[in-house]
Design an enzyme around this catalytic site. Structure first.
Site, PDB file in Angstrom:
ATOM      1  N   GLU A 259       0.821  -1.218   0.000  1.00 49.54           N
ATOM      2  CA  GLU A 259       0.000   0.000   0.000  1.00 49.54           C
ATOM      3  C   GLU A 259       0.852   1.264   0.000  1.00 49.54           C
ATOM      4  O   GLU A 259       0.477   2.283  -0.550  1.00 49.54           O
ATOM      5  CB  GLU A 259      -0.905   0.018   1.249  1.00 49.54           C
ATOM      6  CG  GLU A 259      -2.053  -0.973   1.214  1.00 49.54           C
ATOM      7  CD  GLU A 259      -3.199  -0.488   0.346  1.00 49.54           C
ATOM      8  OE1 GLU A 259      -3.481   0.711   0.345  1.00 49.54           O
ATOM      9  OE2 GLU A 259      -3.804  -1.328  -0.339  1.00 49.54           O
ATOM     10  N   ASP A 301      20.427  20.953 -30.393  1.00 53.17           N
ATOM     11  CA  ASP A 301      20.758  22.191 -31.087  1.00 53.17           C
ATOM     12  C   ASP A 301      22.263  22.436 -30.906  1.00 53.17           C
ATOM     13  O   ASP A 301      22.896  21.842 -30.033  1.00 53.17           O
ATOM     14  CB  ASP A 301      19.934  23.325 -30.458  1.00 53.17           C
ATOM     15  CG  ASP A 301      20.032  24.611 -31.248  1.00 53.17           C
ATOM     16  OD1 ASP A 301      20.528  24.577 -32.384  1.00 53.17           O
ATOM     17  OD2 ASP A 301      19.602  25.654 -30.713  1.00 53.17           O
ATOM     18  N   ASN A 607       8.415  -8.782   2.112  1.00 56.98           N
ATOM     19  CA  ASN A 607       7.004  -9.181   2.221  1.00 56.98           C
ATOM     20  C   ASN A 607       6.822 -10.663   1.918  1.00 56.98           C
ATOM     21  O   ASN A 607       6.016 -11.341   2.560  1.00 56.98           O
ATOM     22  CB  ASN A 607       6.140  -8.353   1.265  1.00 56.98           C
ATOM     23  CG  ASN A 607       5.938  -6.933   1.762  1.00 56.98           C
ATOM     24  OD1 ASN A 607       6.482  -6.552   2.789  1.00 56.98           O
ATOM     25  ND2 ASN A 607       5.177  -6.144   1.041  1.00 56.98           N
ATOM     26  N   ASN A 646       6.415  -4.394   9.500  1.00 56.39           N
ATOM     27  CA  ASN A 646       6.065  -3.603   8.319  1.00 56.39           C
ATOM     28  C   ASN A 646       6.422  -2.136   8.503  1.00 56.39           C
ATOM     29  O   ASN A 646       6.976  -1.494   7.612  1.00 56.39           O
ATOM     30  CB  ASN A 646       4.560  -3.755   8.051  1.00 56.39           C
ATOM     31  CG  ASN A 646       4.160  -3.222   6.697  1.00 56.39           C
ATOM     32  OD1 ASN A 646       4.736  -3.584   5.695  1.00 56.39           O
ATOM     33  ND2 ASN A 646       3.177  -2.346   6.676  1.00 56.39           N
ATOM     34  N   THR A 649      10.493  -1.691   8.755  1.00 60.23           N
ATOM     35  CA  THR A 649      11.277  -1.981   7.548  1.00 60.23           C
ATOM     36  C   THR A 649      10.782  -1.259   6.304  1.00 60.23           C
ATOM     37  O   THR A 649      11.575  -0.876   5.451  1.00 60.23           O
ATOM     38  CB  THR A 649      11.307  -3.502   7.275  1.00 60.23           C
ATOM     39  OG1 THR A 649       9.960  -3.957   7.106  1.00 60.23           O
ATOM     40  CG2 THR A 649      11.945  -4.246   8.413  1.00 60.23           C
ATOM     41  N   ASP A 650       9.461  -1.078   6.183  1.00 60.01           N
ATOM     42  CA  ASP A 650       8.934  -0.454   4.963  1.00 60.01           C
ATOM     43  C   ASP A 650       8.981   1.059   5.018  1.00 60.01           C
ATOM     44  O   ASP A 650       8.658   1.727   4.044  1.00 60.01           O
ATOM     45  CB  ASP A 650       7.471  -0.888   4.719  1.00 60.01           C
ATOM     46  CG  ASP A 650       7.388  -2.350   4.303  1.00 60.01           C
ATOM     47  OD1 ASP A 650       8.416  -3.021   4.401  1.00 60.01           O
ATOM     48  OD2 ASP A 650       6.302  -2.805   3.911  1.00 60.01           O
TER      49      ASP A 650
END
Length: 812
Positions: A259, A301, A607, A646, A649-650
């Site tokens: 998420e 250019d 995960n 979660n 670590t996330d």
């Protein structure tokens, strides 16, 4: 003409407000915070929490509902982190928007100054040139060949001619000519202000990468939800209805579904483009970052991009040097005092001013009429009481001279010879009245614009990176070829604008230098390259370059000499107009994409290990009838522990990976445009390292109870679960290092070191001082040592897998 004084302008700015359309007010922080909970999985988790709290109340509300409170605290922490990420992204993008703010030449304190358009006030005098977006409503004090595109207000696509005294409106575009504008209305009172309500409803477009990642996340979510439902069914089958099992399964779904990926991605993009801005490349559309990493051809250019744009006249050769000086001074729109104007015209004025009084000459020879320069006819005419003066491309003016064909051919050969020496050659001529044929030749002005010293190294870098560079210029082919060789471009084929029309799309691909090109030629060049599967970055600065910039995969406009319309359609603006900055932007674009892949690998690897540990661990508990102290089915990790892993670590480690610096990105060929989000080596890394970590965790969970009786611990199963929990947290943190390494080694990342050390310290403190908060038990020091040792061993094995995976990927 003096214009307003700075003091008067400040007073009017306070009275009338900034010359800008009203922006949508920023979303309040509390609303951002609440929006972090807008997820079906979070709704289910909150529902499960309510069920758990209801059961606690129903059973007499003994003690504190620690599990529910801990889950709630973790959710609030997670939402806080998400809010901060979002706020940081918005601030970075807001700073970026300010850097790309339009500027205008405004007469203040008696001289023209380059000011932000938002500082213009009623009464200001603004200088406008072809390609400028009119910054405010006003009356034209001077108008020379003015043609205005008013389609933004009227919907009428045909440009309208405007003369002195006529009104023009903000937001419309000056497509031809030059003008002085007396500002009458600004901001909300202007024509554009009256349609501001319509503009305010426009929403920012998400990048293709964000859309792909979201779709990928949804696919993962479906599988995780199926797994969570299966675990709930298994738990209910063994236990009957259990709010604990429900909480556990939903917590797993919340942790395993990526998420937070979109938020991390947006922040990575925002921080990346901020780094680009520090290197003088301002990204106007985030989608361009993805395309930058895939660029295979740069169509650049010459003037000002490969060269210094320091046009200095080295000399005038021809039959009438004095007449040539007059042409330089009179057939010229630049203003030497303020520095306003085209660099070429300023160079001509600097040279002329060393030999005559430019101001006096202009006063004595006022303009009666003119033909502004246009790429369609390639010359400019100014008519004065002395007659008409011309300057332009030799091949455009020499055919108009009153000379024999042989003499004209001789002059063209002379111009070619000068161009081959690297000079930019301008022809100067004179004619009676307003006539444009039968002219008298005055001479050639020879200008030198040396290559930028940093460009040869930048060209070598992109060639090594597998990117082809082609030159697309309006200059003489011999001059273009000389500069191309000086900067190190491997040139074999040169084509002029006239030759391009005769070449097929396949033949166009063989050309290295396009000279004397027209705007429609640029569009065809881009289309031909794209048709052949190339990802094209095209530079441009004029009003006529807009279609080609829009068509290119990455349109690159010039921040210093570019027209407003070219900047508006471009994806990238070079604040220093430098080719080396394009190379820096491509390097940053590749690096951003590399970092995005790193944190995707990291998150999915961690995960996967969580899912395997939880699913296999719960299955084994059910088969072996393992029970905790309360007599309930032993879950390998509790809901609180899953959510904590979660969060730790996330959060910060994933963000720290977005700040990695990758110096080797230009040593590899461009990434294919349609390459998958995760390539085969990344998938192998995720599957192997995720499974490896899960195997270590399950070994701890299975073997610790046997050791427990040996060392005299009272609750072997609880100790085993606690050790598994600590291993999963510490192991996840270490695996951030393994996820960094791909085809090359990034530079040391102090932010990642800080995030990992902070995560370890928090885990140690909570695990020793307040283990109950995380539904863990106090464990002795030797178990901490064993867990740390196994986490380090798993990391080292992952690093070994990493080397094998990427070596195999390179060979494949």
């Amino acid at each position: 003409m003096q214009g307003l004084t700075s003091k008067e302008a400040e007073k009017r700015l306070a009275e009338y407000g900034p010359n800008a359309l009203p922006e949508k007010p920023p979303e309040p922080l509390w609303r951002k915070f609440l929006r972090q909970f807008q997820s079906p999985l979070i709704y289910i988790l909150l529902f499960a929490l309510l069920v758990d709290l209801s059961l606690w109340l129903y059973e007499g509300a003994h003690g504190l509902p620690l599990e529910s409170l801990a889950i709630l605290a973790i959710l609030l922490l997670n939402a806080g982190l998400g809010t901060l990420q979002e706020k940081r992204s918005e601030e970075a993008l807001r700073r970026l928007k300010a850097m790309a703010e339009p500027l205008a030449w405004v007469l203040r304190d008696g001289r023209f100054q380059r000011l932000p358009s938002r500082e213009i006030v009623p009464g200001d005098v603004v200088r406008l040139e072809a390609g400028d977006r009119i910054p405010a409503d006003g009356l034209l004090l001077e108008a020379s060949g003015v043609l205005v595109d008013e389609s933004v207000l009227t919907g009428e696509s045909v440009p309208v001619e405007k003369g002195e005294g006529e009104e023009v409106f903000s937001g419309t575009l000056l497509v031809r000519g030059r003008a002085l504008l007396q500002v009458t209305r600004t901001g909300l009172n202007s024509a554009m202000g009256r349609i501001a309500g319509l503009l305010a409803t426009m929403e920012e477009e998400r990048t293709p990468l964000e859309r792909r990642l979201e779709a990928f996340g949804h696919r993962v979510a479906r599988w995780v939800v199926v797994l969570a439902v299966a675990l709930v069914a298994l738990g209910f089958l063994v236990e009957g209805f259990s709010a604990k099992v429900l909480l556990f399964a939903v917590a797993l779904a919340v942790a395993a579904v990526p998420e937070g990926l979109p938020a991390v991605l947006t922040l990575a993009l925002a921080l990346g483009v901020e780094r680009m801005a520090r290197r003088k490349a301002v990204v106007r559309r985030l989608a361009a970052v993805e395309a930058l990493g895939s660029v295979t051809v740069i169509a650049t250019d010459k003037t000002g991009t490969l060269t210094e744009n320091r046009m200095e006249v080295q000399g005038v050769v021809g039959p009438d040097p004095q007449g040539a000086l007059l042409a330089m001074a009179l057939c010229n729109d630049a203003d030497l005092e303020t520095g306003a104007g085209d660099p070429l015209e300023l160079g001509l004025l600097r040279y002329a001013s060393r030999h005559l009084d430019v101001k006096r000459v202009r006063q004595e020879n006022p303009r009666l009429s003119e033909r502004p320069f246009d790429s369609a006819w390639k010359y400019m005419r100014v008519t004065t009481p002395r007659g008409s003066f011309f300057k332009g491309a030799p091949e455009a003016l020499i055919p108009r001279l009153a000379l024999e064909p042989g003499e004209k051919a001789s002059l063209l050969e002379e111009a070619e010879a000068h161009a081959q020496r690297g000079f930019r050659v301008l022809a100067l001529a004179w004619g009676e009245g307003e006539r444009e044929e039968g002219l008298s030749f005055l001479g050639f002005a020879l200008l030198l614009d040396p290559p930028r010293p940093e460009v040869p190294e930048a060209v070598a870098k992109v060639l090594k990176a597998g990117i082809r560079v082609v030159m697309v210029t309006g200059d003489h082919p011999a001059t273009a070829l000389a500069i191309a060789r000086q900067v190190g471009l491997p040139v074999e084929t040169v084509a002029t604008g006239e030759e391009i029309a005769e070449l097929s799309d396949e033949e166009l691909l063989e050309v290295d230098v396009f000279a004397r090109v027209r705007p429609e030629d640029k569009l065809r060049i881009v289309a031909a390259l794209q048709k052949a599967g190339e990802v094209v970055a095209m530079t441009g600065d004029g009003v006529n370059d807009a279609p080609a910039l829009k068509r290119a995969d990455v349109g690159v406009a010039m921040g210093q000499r570019g027209s407003d319309v070219s900047r508006e359609v471009a994806d990238l603006i070079l604040m220093d107009d430098n080719f080396a900055t394009i190379v820096a932007a491509i390097e940053e674009g590749r690096s951003i994409y590399e970092n995005i892949q790193k944190f995707i690998r990291f998150l999915f690897s961690t995960n996967l290990s969580e899912i395997l540990v939880v699913a296999l661990g719960m299955g084994l508990s059910a088969l072996l009838h393992l029970r905790d102290e309360a007599g309930q089915l032993l879950l390998p990790l509790t809901a609180v522990q899953i959510l904590w892993i979660n969060l730790v670590t996330d959060g910060l480690p994933a963000l720290a990976l977005a700040l990695d610096r990758n110096p080797g990105v230009l040593d590899r060929p461009p990434r294919p445009k349609e390459s998958p989000l995760l390539d085969p080596p990344s998938w192998r890394f995720i599957l192997v390292t995720g499974s490896l970590k899960a195997l270590f965790a399950l070994a701890i969970l299975g073997l610790m109870p046997r050791w427990g009786s040996f060392v005299g611990m009272s609750s072997q199963l609880e100790v085993a679960r606690t050790a598994t929990f600590h291993f999963m947290t510490l192991g996840q943190l270490f695996f951030a290092y393994a996820a960094r390494h791909t085809h090359f080694m990034p530079l040391p990342n102090p932010y990642l070191h800080g995030a990992v050390v902070l995560g370890i310290l928090i885990q140690l403190l909570l695990g020793t001082l307040a283990p109950g908060v995380l539904e863990a038990v106090l464990v002795p020091g030797w178990i901490w040592g064993m867990v740390l040792g196994m986490a380090l061993l798993a990391w080292l094995l992952a690093e070994g897998v990493d080397r094998l995976v990427w070596r195999k990927g390179v060979k494949g």
